[in-house]
Write a protein that holds these residues in place. Structure first.
Motif, PDB file in Angstrom:
ATOM      1  N   ARG A 167       0.781  -1.127  -0.133  1.00  0.00           N
ATOM      2  CA  ARG A 167       0.068   0.035  -0.093  1.00  0.00           C
ATOM      3  C   ARG A 167       0.833   1.267   0.130  1.00  0.00           C
ATOM      4  O   ARG A 167       0.584   2.231  -0.722  1.00  0.00           O
ATOM      5  CB  ARG A 167      -0.989  -0.164   1.314  1.00  0.00           C
ATOM      6  N   GLN A 171       0.919   4.246  -2.936  1.00  0.00           N
ATOM      7  CA  GLN A 171       0.796   5.618  -3.056  1.00  0.00           C
ATOM      8  C   GLN A 171       2.186   6.289  -3.431  1.00  0.00           C
ATOM      9  O   GLN A 171       1.809   7.450  -4.412  1.00  0.00           O
ATOM     10  CB  GLN A 171       0.807   5.936  -1.397  1.00  0.00           C
ATOM     11  N   PHE A 231      -8.990  10.820 -10.751  1.00  0.00           N
ATOM     12  CA  PHE A 231      -8.576   9.274 -10.555  1.00  0.00           C
ATOM     13  C   PHE A 231      -9.213   9.041  -9.109  1.00  0.00           C
ATOM     14  O   PHE A 231      -8.857   9.762  -7.926  1.00  0.00           O
ATOM     15  CB  PHE A 231      -6.778   9.734 -10.733  1.00  0.00           C
ATOM     16  N   THR A 232      -9.403   7.955  -8.910  1.00  0.00           N
ATOM     17  CA  THR A 232      -9.586   7.281  -7.680  1.00  0.00           C
ATOM     18  C   THR A 232      -8.282   6.384  -7.192  1.00  0.00           C
ATOM     19  O   THR A 232      -7.853   5.567  -7.990  1.00  0.00           O
ATOM     20  CB  THR A 232     -10.662   6.200  -7.579  1.00  0.00           C
ATOM     21  N   ASN A 233      -7.555   6.734  -6.084  1.00  0.00           N
ATOM     22  CA  ASN A 233      -6.181   6.231  -5.721  1.00  0.00           C
ATOM     23  C   ASN A 233      -6.677   5.002  -4.851  1.00  0.00           C
ATOM     24  O   ASN A 233      -5.552   3.949  -4.404  1.00  0.00           O
ATOM     25  CB  ASN A 233      -5.485   6.853  -5.088  1.00  0.00           C
ATOM     26  N   GLU A 234      -7.751   4.933  -4.142  1.00  0.00           N
ATOM     27  CA  GLU A 234      -8.188   3.935  -3.368  1.00  0.00           C
ATOM     28  C   GLU A 234      -9.700   3.720  -3.153  1.00  0.00           C
ATOM     29  O   GLU A 234     -10.454   4.734  -3.054  1.00  0.00           O
ATOM     30  CB  GLU A 234      -7.541   3.888  -1.801  1.00  0.00           C
ATOM     31  N   ILE A 235     -10.013   2.251  -3.152  1.00  0.00           N
ATOM     32  CA  ILE A 235     -11.432   2.084  -2.700  1.00  0.00           C
ATOM     33  C   ILE A 235     -11.251   0.828  -1.851  1.00  0.00           C
ATOM     34  O   ILE A 235     -10.217   0.049  -1.700  1.00  0.00           O
ATOM     35  CB  ILE A 235     -12.172   1.646  -4.212  1.00  0.00           C
ATOM     36  N   ASP A 236     -12.551   0.877  -1.317  1.00  0.00           N
ATOM     37  CA  ASP A 236     -12.629  -0.337  -0.341  1.00  0.00           C
ATOM     38  C   ASP A 236     -13.754  -1.153  -1.039  1.00  0.00           C
ATOM     39  O   ASP A 236     -14.583  -0.702  -1.537  1.00  0.00           O
ATOM     40  CB  ASP A 236     -12.684  -0.201   1.311  1.00  0.00           C
TER      41      ASP A 236
ATOM     42  N   GLY B 152       3.174   7.376   1.713  1.00  0.00           N
ATOM     43  CA  GLY B 152       4.043   6.819   0.702  1.00  0.00           C
ATOM     44  C   GLY B 152       4.419   8.037  -0.212  1.00  0.00           C
ATOM     45  O   GLY B 152       3.727   8.173  -1.191  1.00  0.00           O
TER      46      GLY B 152
ATOM     47  N   THR D 232     -18.625  -0.675  -2.260  1.00  0.00           N
ATOM     48  CA  THR D 232     -17.516   0.054  -1.608  1.00  0.00           C
ATOM     49  C   THR D 232     -18.063   1.174  -0.822  1.00  0.00           C
ATOM     50  O   THR D 232     -18.935   1.851  -1.181  1.00  0.00           O
ATOM     51  CB  THR D 232     -17.005   0.642  -2.885  1.00  0.00           C
ATOM     52  N   GLU D 234     -16.009   3.577   0.714  1.00  0.00           N
ATOM     53  CA  GLU D 234     -15.320   4.801   0.598  1.00  0.00           C
ATOM     54  C   GLU D 234     -14.447   5.053  -0.710  1.00  0.00           C
ATOM     55  O   GLU D 234     -13.811   3.996  -1.026  1.00  0.00           O
ATOM     56  CB  GLU D 234     -14.403   5.164   1.844  1.00  0.00           C
ATOM     57  N   ILE D 235     -14.643   5.758  -1.267  1.00  0.00           N
ATOM     58  CA  ILE D 235     -13.340   5.998  -2.684  1.00  0.00           C
ATOM     59  C   ILE D 235     -12.752   7.651  -2.385  1.00  0.00           C
ATOM     60  O   ILE D 235     -13.358   8.405  -1.557  1.00  0.00           O
ATOM     61  CB  ILE D 235     -14.298   6.123  -3.729  1.00  0.00           C
ATOM     62  N   ASP D 236     -11.607   7.678  -2.991  1.00  0.00           N
ATOM     63  CA  ASP D 236     -11.310   8.897  -3.019  1.00  0.00           C
ATOM     64  C   ASP D 236     -11.168   9.423  -4.467  1.00  0.00           C
ATOM     65  O   ASP D 236     -11.030   8.483  -5.272  1.00  0.00           O
ATOM     66  CB  ASP D 236      -9.762   9.287  -2.551  1.00  0.00           C
ATOM     67  N   ILE D 237     -11.152  10.652  -4.611  1.00  0.00           N
ATOM     68  CA  ILE D 237     -11.067  11.210  -6.086  1.00  0.00           C
ATOM     69  C   ILE D 237     -10.298  12.438  -6.257  1.00  0.00           C
ATOM     70  O   ILE D 237     -10.642  13.351  -5.299  1.00  0.00           O
ATOM     71  CB  ILE D 237     -12.586  11.473  -6.614  1.00  0.00           C
ATOM     72  N   ARG D 238      -9.189  12.517  -7.107  1.00  0.00           N
ATOM     73  CA  ARG D 238      -8.638  13.750  -7.328  1.00  0.00           C
ATOM     74  C   ARG D 238      -8.059  13.977  -8.700  1.00  0.00           C
ATOM     75  O   ARG D 238      -7.966  12.625  -9.328  1.00  0.00           O
ATOM     76  CB  ARG D 238      -7.335  13.710  -6.315  1.00  0.00           C
ATOM     77  N   TRP D 244      -0.965  15.441  -2.887  1.00  0.00           N
ATOM     78  CA  TRP D 244      -1.543  15.039  -1.946  1.00  0.00           C
ATOM     79  C   TRP D 244      -0.608  13.882  -1.021  1.00  0.00           C
ATOM     80  O   TRP D 244       0.595  13.840  -1.355  1.00  0.00           O
ATOM     81  CB  TRP D 244      -2.725  13.889  -2.226  1.00  0.00           C
TER      82      TRP D 244
END
Lengths: 244, 244, 244, 244
Positions: A167, A171, A231-236, B152, D232, D234-238, D244
């Protein structure tokens, strides 16, 4: 014009196969696994249903093995570059008292999940960058994580420390290569995946207690189609009956 | 009656030395570093000021080297067990474009920070457990982390992935051994530590821009003195002028 | 010369009392609680054992009530400023199905934990800044958090959302005022605190299943004594038998 | 048979509008905003292009206003229940020194982002549960978060504490209602969204420095289509150029 391909490392009967089928509907796919049993029938299935697939026996913990796989892929699929590189390989998950772990057992959790991901990323990144200017979607790397990517449970240090390391690397690669148009995403797969190996697990519960590999594949495909602005960099991902 | 000792791995002129001095006011201390230059004068200083210290040249990435150090410590300090084991060793911190990293450079960030911590923990845990029934404070393991333990950053994958792996292991060990009375803590040292090597860094700023090694040592000592009812498993530490 | 004082908001028979006793060994202390029953005997105890304490009935959710308390404190303790402001007040913890919550019940979890903390911080910060130039230790604000500060459990939205809001504010205040020499810390108290109200909880377990208020007080005092070079902004605290 | 509808709260010219257009391709949509200017032309646009939309002037911080909106929606769209409830309302984002904040300014960050989300969720959940048995996709609630949902920056306590509180509530609702088939997701929108109001921001940078509202809408739609086995939360979006 040559079309770009997708590479999936860590193909087995679950997530890897579902992701391969999904990406094969748009790209030629190269399926990597150590044991050819893990991809052979799938390669036939994809080639037999209008897609294009090759399988390559690869040890992701071995730089030479990965390089050789990439060379073979380029020979087969041409030089249009890589559209998507999915790292789904993983060390085995097993609980063991900390003091009973051998050095080899501890490091095993690192070698596949993290060192393997490093080698795979280094080998595929140049091809992703190559494909970037002409690709329909931003070239994408996706790493498959787990509950253990965000929690270091008792007796699970080998598995967890490799997943945390993955992980962190995810990043770091995301931050360096996003400005070059490469989309890097990490998926926290938080639950039991519904595959042959877990058939006997959670047997007393309804199907919604396990994660569907096809659902994961759809999520990965969605990530792949995201534009450079989003861009989504992380999903659960977890099944509706998961406790978390 | 024999008194328990403390072991500090990764002794240098900064945090390691400050922590060694602090714990030496209560315990005989064993100072481990690869290069004897890093502990020799400190060993003299402690022994000359009423404390008791030995230094042992140790490679924390080598199981045999650590075991041999532990054997030597037990011979010198007796069998009262270990009161505190501080893991302050760390891989070097250096930025490098991801594609320029060799496999060796990448893995180097893991070998010290994570594999080394594993070997050190396995070697000291039996001595911590041994000392537990008679110890004044719960026997304590403390791992020194960094900003890179929780982020990271670009071009920092080697350093960061090893630190994340360490943090995962720290949680895992904490969860397994807290019920046995062992206190495991992880410290996120978020900023530049004020040591000879960083003398030229942040020169235009006041002293409060850097972290004091003595401040870290005081925090580690406080962690050590916490009772079984009140374990802190993680703290962060930064100077007042740090941006975070 | 006048000496600075400490203010503790949310004094009850547990953490608040232990923190008050601890800080009273160095400072005059002002104890705030809505119900005087919560501080009256403690005020006597402290004053009777060589310390100096006053108690003020205060509603932390009411700006006027807090301002009036601060005015009274300054009148009693002089203008040397504030050395430490501890916010230990908290909304009640109760599980309830989300759809059964009234608006008032939901917001109650916010009013004390977060709005109260805002009002308390605004009222005490000027006094902390005033005391900063001459204080022995950096003037300190400490907020008491909980497991629910980092996890939004089912049926606990009222309590949790107020605690998350408090943690956010804590970070924001820490970042703005650290450069001015104010030390802001947030404590995640992860477990059952051993107080009269929880006497019947976890009765089948040994004492190490609960957190000692005195242990918390010692940790808060340690935080207070940290120098400007070594600020801890967050600690977690749990008993050795806690599952986490 | 009646078809279920979607409700979008916090419709403006950016994310809210894009999400409304996207969900309007599958569902009748109800657009809520305080100021009718924010939805009137969009309602015409959707109704004029084959979709079905109504706009309702609503104050999400007022329980009565929300209830009345829901009543109106049910009257217009029938009793098939709600397929998706999107909470996109947000307090204003403004930096201000902590000591300059009035109580009203501080609480304002909470009232919309968190109390408003609570009221909206309580009002829509019964309709989501009603639609569950016959819905094509699991009924979905999505909350729009921000960078400030995971970081309490200096001078941003009002905005941040409301967003953290929202995230906590999102987790709590997700955990309680997932087993009932309701999909709850929180999106961390980490960057500047490309809307009329931010036209002058980041002007010296390429378009990939801002987030596309359509990209967000696509991500929300993907979340909505996830099956019960693959939620899902939670997601992040950028955007690709975000630091970041």
């Amino acid at each position: 014009m040559a079309i770009p391909f997708a590479v999936i490392a860590g193909v087995g009967p679950g997530t890897g196969a579902a992701v391969s089928r999904k990406f094969a509907t748009s790209y030629p796919v190269a399926l990597l696994a150590r044991n050819p049993d893990n991809y052979e029938s799938l390669v036939k299935e994809i080639n037999g249903s209008g897609g294009k697939a090759i399988g390559i026996s690869t040890d992701v913990t071995n730089a030479q093995s990965i390089k050789s796989a990439i060379t073979q892929i380029s020979k087969e699929f041409g030089d249009a570059g890589c559209a998507a590189a999915i790292f789904n390989a993983s060390a085995g998950f097993s609980r063991k008292p900390f003091l009973d772990l051998t050095e080899e057992e501890f490091v095993a959790g690192y070698n596949v999940s993290s060192k393997g991901a490093f080698l795979f990323t280094q080998a595929t990144l140049p091809l992703l960058l190559k494909g970037e200017p002409t690709s329909k979607y931003p070239p994408t790397i996706i790493y498959t994580g787990a509950t253990a990517s965000i929690k270091g449970s008792a007796q699970l240090s080998s598995f967890a420390h490799g997943k945390w390391a993955l992980r962190a690397m995810s990043q770091s690669v995301a931050r360096e290569f996003a400005p070059k148009g490469i989309h890097v995403a990490h998926a926290i797969i938080d639950g039991v995946i519904d595959i042959p190996r877990t058939k006997e697990w959670l047997k007393d519960q309804p199907p919604e207690a396990k994660i569907s590999p096809d659902g994961i594949a759809d999520a990965y495909w969605h990530l792949h189609t995201q534009p450079k602005t989003t861009f989504t960099n992380e999903i659960d991902i977890r099944p509706m009956l998961e406790k978390w």
